[in-house]
Design an enzyme around this catalytic site. Structure first.
Site, short mmCIF file in Angstrom:
data_model
loop_
_atom_site.label_atom_id
_atom_site.label_comp_id
_atom_site.label_asym_id
_atom_site.label_seq_id
_atom_site.Cartn_x
_atom_site.Cartn_y
_atom_site.Cartn_z
CE1 TYR A 84 -3.47 2.71 0.49
CE2 TYR A 84 -2.24 3.33 2.45
CZ TYR A 84 -3.21 3.60 1.51
OH TYR A 84 -3.94 4.75 1.60
CE LYS A 109 3.43 -14.89 12.03
NZ LYS A 109 4.00 -16.25 12.17
CG ASP A 117 4.90 -18.93 10.29
OD1 ASP A 117 3.69 -18.84 10.02
OD2 ASP A 117 5.31 -19.03 11.47
CG ASP A 168 6.41 -9.94 -4.27
OD1 ASP A 168 6.43 -10.26 -5.46
OD2 ASP A 168 7.28 -9.22 -3.73
CG ASP A 205 9.18 -14.98 -7.10
OD1 ASP A 205 8.18 -14.79 -7.82
OD2 ASP A 205 10.22 -14.31 -7.18
#
Ligand code: ATP
Length: 368
Positions: A142, A197, A229, A253, A257
Site C-alpha cells: 500500500y 498471520k 510461515d 509476492d 516465487d
C-alpha cells in the site's frame, strides 16, 4: 455464424516481451481455428523502457485510455535494467495500470508438467496444481515507494503500512471461492486456504474474519487456514495438498516465487491480474535482456497467460463456449506436449527456441 468480437489491448513492451506476445497471439489464433465463435480485435499499444528511452514517456499519448476501453490487456514484459527514471526507479507503466484499474486479484497458477523440471524428489510432486491468489492493490504494498503514500520516513525511522480493507477483501475472497468452484467442476479439490498471520497482526485477523464471513455463500467449497510461515514450509513439504491459496500482497509476492520455483522456471509462470471491469494478462517473468533477440525465451508463460485471458473473456461475455474451449485447447496442448516430450524449451536444457515451441503448440492444437 455470429462471432463475438473481443477488443484486446496488446502491449508487447521490451526485450523478450515482444517475442512471447507474438507467440501467444499466434497460438490463440490456432485455437480459434479449432473452436471458432470469436475474434480478437487487437489494438497495438506502445509502452515500455525502450519507448521511454526514445521519448521520455513510458506510454504513448492516449494509449493508457485506449487500454481502459479494451475487454482485456495482453502484455509481454516491461523494463530494461539500463533505462531508469531520474530517481533510479524502473519504468513501470503496468504498475500504474494495476493501480488505475484496481486489479486486485493476482492469479498465479503453479502446475507440474511431465518432463519439465521438478525440484522435489517425492513422486507426488507430479500432482502439483495450485493457484496463488495474491491481493495486488493494498496489503504491505500500500505504501510502497511507487505509490508514494505518506508514511513515517526520515533518517531515524521508516514505517510502511499494511492495509487491509473490507471492500477489497470481500471481492478477493469471492473471487477465490468462485475460482475454487470452477476448478472443482474440472475435477480439482475445490478448496481455498486463507494464508495469513492472524495470530499476530490485527490486520490479518481482520482478513481472516472477512474470509469467514464470505465462505458461507459458497457451501461447495472446502476451506482451511494456514499461517504464512507454516505455508512456506508446506509448499516444500506437501504442495500437492493445496488448491487455491489466497493471501495479502507481500505474502503472495514471496510465495508465488517459491511455488513457481517448484515446477520449472520463469518461462512457465503465467499470470492474470483481474479487477471489477478490467484485466491484464502477462507472463510473470521480465524482459530477460540477457536472452533477448536470440530466440531462446520460453513462450509458454505468455501462451498460458493468453489461455487465462480467453477464460476470463468467456466469463466477461456472460459465458461463451468458443472462448472457454479455446482456453482448454491451449492448456491441453501444453499438457500433451510435455507428456509426449514434444515440448523441450531451451530454458530447461532442451533444443527448442521460442519459435519452435510456438510452432509445436500450434501443431498440437491442430491435432498434428
Ligand atoms: P523483472 O524485474 O522485470 O521481473 P528480472 O530481472 O527479475 O525482471 P527476468 O527478466 O524475468 O527477471 O529474468 C530472470 C532470469 O530468468 C533471466 O536469467 C532470464 O533469462 C530468465 N528468464 C526469464 N524469462 C524467461 C523465459 N521466458 N524463458 C527463458 N528464460 C527466462
Amino acid at each position: 455464424m455470429n462471432e463475438t468480437i473481443c477488443n484486446i489491448a496488446v502491449i508487447r513492451g521490451d526485450g523478450i516481451g515482444v517475442d512471447v506476445t507474438d507467440a501467444a497471439l499466434a497460438v490463440v489464433e490456432a485455437a480459434r481455428g479449432r473452436t471458432g465463435g470469436f475474434q480478437l480485435a487487437c489494438n497495438d499499444l506502445v509502452a515500455g523502457a525502450g519507448y521511454f528511452k526514445e521519448t521520455g514517456q513510458d506510454m504513448a499519448p492516449g494509449h493508457e485510455n485506449a487500454a481502459a476501453q479494451a475487454d482485456a490487456i495482453l502484455l509481454g514484459a516491461i523494463g530494461l535494467p539500463a533505462v531508469r527514471h531520474a530517481d533510479g526507479t524502473e519504468i513501470s507503466p503496468h504498475l500504474r495500470l494495476r493501480e488505475r484499474f484496481q486489479l486486485y486479484a493476482g492469479v498465479r497458477p503453479v502446475k507440474a508438467y511431465p518432463n519439465a523440471p521438478r525440484r522435489l524428489a517425492d513422486p507426488r510432486a507430479d500432482a502439483i496444481d495450485l493457484i496463488i491468489l495474491r491481493e495486488s492493490t493494498e496489503g504491505l504494498f500500500y505504501s510502497a515507494a511507487a505509490n508514494k503514500r505518506e508514511t513515517v520516513a526520515n533518517d531515524s525511522e521508516v514505517q510502511d503500512i499494511l492495509r487491509i480493507t473490507r471492500h477489497t477483501s470481500e471481492k478477493l475472497f469471492d473471487f477465490a471461492f468462485r475460482l475454487a468452484e470452477k476448478r472443482k467442476s474440472k475435477g480439482r479439490k475445490g478448496m481455498v486456504t486463507c494464508v495469513d498471520k492472524a495470530n499476530v497482526f490485527r490486520s490479518m485477523a481482520f482478513f481472516r474474519k472477512i474470509f469467514d464471513e464470505r465462505k458461507g455463500a459458497f457451501p461447495d467449497v472446502e476451506t482451511s487456514y494456514n499461517y504464512v510461515d507454516a505455508q512456506a514450509l508446506d509448499l516444500i513439504r506437501r504442495p500437492w495438498d493445496f488448491d487455491v491459496l489466497v493471501m495479502e500482497n507481500m505474502f503472495g509476492d514471496i510465495l508465488s516465487d517459491l511455488a513457481g520455483g517448484l515446477v520449472g522456471g520463469m518461462g512457465m509462470a503465467s499470470c492474470a491480474e483481474v479487477g471489477d471491469d478490467h484485466a491484464l494478462f502477462q507472463p510473470a517473468h521480465g524482459s530477460a535482456p540477457d536472452i533477448m533477440g536470440q530466440d531462446k525465451a520460453n513462450p509458454l508463460a505468455a501462451i498460458l497467460s493468453a489461455a487465462l485471458m480467453l477464460d476470463y473473456l468467456a466469463d466477461r461475455m456472460g459465458g461463451h463456449d468458443g472462448l472457454t474451449d479455446a482456453a482448454t485447447v491451449i492448456e491441453d496442448a501444453v499438457q500433451k506436449g510435455f507428456e509426449q516430450n514434444r515440448l523441450r524449451p531451451m530454458e530447461f536444457g532442451g533444443d527448442m527456441g521460442t519459435q519452435a515451441v510456438t510452432r509445436e503448440v500450434m501443431a498440437l492444437i491442430s491435432g498434428d
